[in-house]
Scaffold this motif. Structure first.
Motif, mmCIF file in Angstrom:
data_model
loop_
_atom_site.group_PDB
_atom_site.id
_atom_site.type_symbol
_atom_site.label_atom_id
_atom_site.label_comp_id
_atom_site.label_asym_id
_atom_site.label_seq_id
_atom_site.Cartn_x
_atom_site.Cartn_y
_atom_site.Cartn_z
ATOM 1 N N SER A 1 0.490 -1.050 0.103
ATOM 2 C CA SER A 1 -0.125 0.283 -0.533
ATOM 3 C C SER A 1 0.733 1.410 0.224
ATOM 4 O O SER A 1 0.156 2.494 -0.721
ATOM 5 N N VAL A 2 2.360 1.295 0.271
ATOM 6 C CA VAL A 2 2.900 2.011 0.300
ATOM 7 C C VAL A 2 4.426 2.585 -0.435
ATOM 8 O O VAL A 2 3.695 3.078 -1.494
ATOM 9 N N THR A 3 5.233 1.380 -0.536
ATOM 10 C CA THR A 3 6.004 1.069 -0.708
ATOM 11 C C THR A 3 5.800 0.702 -2.421
ATOM 12 O O THR A 3 6.618 1.587 -3.325
ATOM 13 N N TYR A 4 5.446 0.284 -2.849
ATOM 14 C CA TYR A 4 5.133 -0.803 -3.973
ATOM 15 C C TYR A 4 4.644 0.002 -5.585
ATOM 16 O O TYR A 4 4.619 0.910 -5.323
ATOM 17 N N ARG A 5 3.230 0.345 -3.492
ATOM 18 C CA ARG A 5 2.277 2.147 -4.814
ATOM 19 C C ARG A 5 3.004 3.598 -5.088
ATOM 20 O O ARG A 5 2.619 3.965 -5.868
ATOM 21 N N GLY A 6 4.206 3.255 -4.399
ATOM 22 C CA GLY A 6 4.971 4.159 -4.792
ATOM 23 C C GLY A 6 6.072 4.789 -5.814
ATOM 24 O O GLY A 6 5.772 4.800 -6.958
ATOM 25 N N TRP A 7 6.200 2.894 -6.321
ATOM 26 C CA TRP A 7 6.970 2.666 -6.892
ATOM 27 C C TRP A 7 6.337 2.979 -8.443
ATOM 28 O O TRP A 7 6.906 3.572 -9.649
ATOM 29 N N TYR A 8 4.515 2.533 -8.549
ATOM 30 C CA TYR A 8 4.297 2.149 -9.042
ATOM 31 C C TYR A 8 4.115 3.519 -9.746
ATOM 32 O O TYR A 8 3.912 4.285 -11.444
ATOM 33 N N GLU A 9 3.640 4.908 -9.094
ATOM 34 C CA GLU A 9 3.210 6.278 -9.319
ATOM 35 C C GLU A 9 4.329 6.672 -9.796
ATOM 36 O O GLU A 9 4.261 7.581 -10.829
ATOM 37 N N VAL A 10 5.675 6.384 -10.058
ATOM 38 C CA VAL A 10 7.006 6.733 -10.958
ATOM 39 C C VAL A 10 7.076 5.859 -11.571
ATOM 40 O O VAL A 10 7.022 6.248 -12.971
ATOM 41 N N GLY B 1 7.371 6.019 -16.949
ATOM 42 C CA GLY B 1 8.436 5.226 -18.214
ATOM 43 C C GLY B 1 9.428 5.979 -17.370
ATOM 44 O O GLY B 1 10.695 5.432 -18.440
ATOM 45 N N THR B 2 10.201 6.379 -16.198
ATOM 46 C CA THR B 2 11.312 6.158 -15.164
ATOM 47 C C THR B 2 11.350 4.704 -14.062
ATOM 48 O O THR B 2 10.288 4.385 -13.378
ATOM 49 N N PHE B 3 12.254 4.624 -13.429
ATOM 50 C CA PHE B 3 13.194 3.869 -12.334
ATOM 51 C C PHE B 3 12.517 4.983 -11.260
ATOM 52 O O PHE B 3 13.186 6.282 -11.266
ATOM 53 N N PRO B 4 12.717 4.283 -9.883
ATOM 54 C CA PRO B 4 12.791 5.349 -8.870
ATOM 55 C C PRO B 4 13.834 5.964 -9.106
ATOM 56 O O PRO B 4 14.789 5.193 -7.525
ATOM 57 N N LEU B 5 14.466 6.634 -8.967
ATOM 58 C CA LEU B 5 15.755 7.128 -9.128
ATOM 59 C C LEU B 5 16.645 8.244 -7.874
ATOM 60 O O LEU B 5 17.385 7.187 -7.435
ATOM 61 N N ASP B 6 15.733 8.386 -7.761
ATOM 62 C CA ASP B 6 16.146 9.102 -5.846
ATOM 63 C C ASP B 6 15.655 8.080 -4.681
ATOM 64 O O ASP B 6 15.506 8.774 -3.650
ATOM 65 N N ASP B 7 15.170 7.250 -4.895
ATOM 66 C CA ASP B 7 14.828 5.861 -3.892
ATOM 67 C C ASP B 7 16.063 4.965 -3.886
ATOM 68 O O ASP B 7 15.090 4.337 -4.952
ATOM 69 N N VAL B 8 16.787 4.650 -2.770
ATOM 70 C CA VAL B 8 17.642 3.798 -2.382
ATOM 71 C C VAL B 8 16.901 2.623 -1.392
ATOM 72 O O VAL B 8 17.517 1.474 -2.025
ATOM 73 N N THR B 9 15.733 2.902 -1.894
ATOM 74 C CA THR B 9 14.870 1.883 -1.211
ATOM 75 C C THR B 9 14.933 0.421 -2.509
ATOM 76 O O THR B 9 14.638 -0.664 -2.605
ATOM 77 N N TRP B 10 14.799 1.242 -3.543
ATOM 78 C CA TRP B 10 14.376 0.215 -4.692
ATOM 79 C C TRP B 10 15.642 -0.182 -4.860
ATOM 80 O O TRP B 10 17.006 0.113 -5.451
ATOM 81 N N GLN B 11 15.384 -1.457 -5.098
ATOM 82 C CA GLN B 11 17.042 -2.794 -4.878
ATOM 83 C C GLN B 11 16.850 -3.450 -6.155
ATOM 84 O O GLN B 11 17.103 -5.159 -5.439
#
Length: 411
Positions: free
Chosen positions: A44-53, A57-67
């Motif tokens: 509900s929080v992490t995946y949903r936030g990544w989904y919005e990014v 058409g881009t990866f979560p470049l400013d989010d170090v939790t995207w590993q």
């Protein structure tokens, strides 16, 4: 052992699957609130936030939790396929369908005369022991790809290689499925698929491989094997901290770097053992492919700086494929993984406060869970070696006698 009734009809198995999975769905849909921390917040929080990014058409470049490797974008974006549901509910339904796909694959594989439904029963019985975490992470989707790859196995080596490569671009570890692959077509298909998908993501979406630099400063996660050093040390004056770091609860402070380096060294030693095994092994049977994959992923898991609860989903899936083969020697390690899964739900989410506080209840749970995983790794490695590496005294026998006992493998 399977009973006669279980061999005649899968009705009991299917009833058990439906009952246990209904309970898991009730938990993630919060009809029933499972005790402990909310395991669905990652969706509900992490995946949903990544989904919005990602949907832009881009990866979560400013989010170090995207590993995660670039194909991990696909399961994160997958709830868009069910627009009539909320993001979280759509994700849970898709995780449920991935669970069902694994069961269907294992039941289909069990129809062959050299197979059994032990694998399906392992999946049905062991997965719910992990609790609702199973449907609140995308690991069950990756496991479905891995199970499909291993079951393709010797009959469809190109499909096996392609699926292993796709799985590796979802979450790295499925690359280890190739540990026991002896056909060149599997390796060639894996290389071509990995290169093509990596190039596609690199061109289509900026930052596809930024994840490679996002783990440099990680500590030692509180559930890992190495964390036991600090759990005990806290009772003797160790002045480090337990903090949310890179998306997980980790130890940070004195000697953490050394323990993390030791974990990496152990991982290197594990891969060294796998290489030695491949050089020495000469007796490859149909069950060798899943047995080697299971052993390799066990080695990777127990030596990792992180042993998150969802890692057990991988091991359950691979263990299920192993014991689908009647000739597999992985029954004991598979049972140990199932027991470790039950201990895992006791430490997360049920007892996670005790783990974070490093009290003796939390330490005991981790010692038992991680001890079972270590025992499973040692047992699996020993069984794999004995089944595939000829004993030293086998040299005097005629080569024809040795080859006659082996399953022929064409390139």
């Amino acid at each position: 052992m399977e009973t006669k009734a279980a061999r005649r009809s899968p009705a009991v198995l299917l009833t058990t699957w439906c009952t246990t999975r209904a309970v898991l769905l009730l938990c993630v849909f919060k009809v029933y609130v499972f005790p402990g921390p909310d395991v669905t917040s990652d969706v509900s929080v992490t995946y949903r936030g990544w989904y919005e990014v990602l949907r832009h058409g881009t990866f979560p470049l400013d989010d170090v939790t995207w590993q995660y490797p670039p194909a991990a974008a696909l399961p994160v974006l997958s709830p868009a396929a069910l627009p009539f549901l909320s993001y979280e509910h759509a994700f849970f339904v898709l995780a449920f369908l991935a669970d069902l796909a694994v069961l269907a694959l294992l039941l289909y594989a069990a129809r062959r005369p050299d197979r059994s439904r032990r694998g399906a029963w392992t999946w049905v019985a062991a997965v719910p022991l992990l609790g609702p975490t199973v449907y609140a992470r995308y690991d069950v989707m990756v496991t479905a790809v891995a199970v499909a790859a291993l079951l393709a196995g010797a009959r469809h080596p190109r499909a096996m290689g392609a699926l292993a490569a796709f799985g590796a671009l979802l979450k790295v570890w499925p690359a280890l499925l190739l540990a026991g692959a002896v056909r060149r077509r599997s390796w060639a298909a894996a290389a071509v698929t990995a290169a093509a998908l990596a190039a596609l993501f690199a061109v289509a979406m900026p930052g596809a491989f930024a994840f490679l630099t996002f783990q440099r400063d990680r500590g030692t996660e509180v559930e890992s094997l190495g964390s036991l050093v600090f759990h005990v040390a806290r009772h003797f004056g160790w002045d480090g901290q337990v903090l949310l770091n890179y998306g997980s609860i980790e130890f940070l402070g004195p000697y953490v770097d050394q323990v993390s380096t030791a974990a990496l060294a152990l991982t290197g030693a594990g891969f060294g053992w796998l290489l030695l095994w491949r050089l020495r092994a000469s007796r490859f049977a149909p069950q060798t492919l899943p047995d080697a994959a299971f052993t390799a992923v066990l080695l990777f898991t127990v030596t990792s700086r992180v042993i998150s609860p969802q890692y057990l989903v991988w091991l359950i899936g691979l263990a299920a494929v192993c014991v689908t083969h009647r000739a597999s020697r992985m029954g004991a390690p598979a049972l140990m993984v199932a027991l470790a899964s039950f201990l895992t739900v006791l430490e997360f989410p049920l007892g996670f406060t005790h783990v974070v506080l490093s009290d003796w209840y939390g330490i005991t749970l981790l010692v038992l869970r991680n001890g079972l995983l270590v025992a499973a790794t040692v047992t699996a490695g020993r069984s794999l070696w004995r089944a595939t590496v000829p004993p030293p005294m086998s040299a005097p026998f005629p080569p024809q006698a040795t080859r006659a006992q082996e399953t022929p493998v064409s390139p």
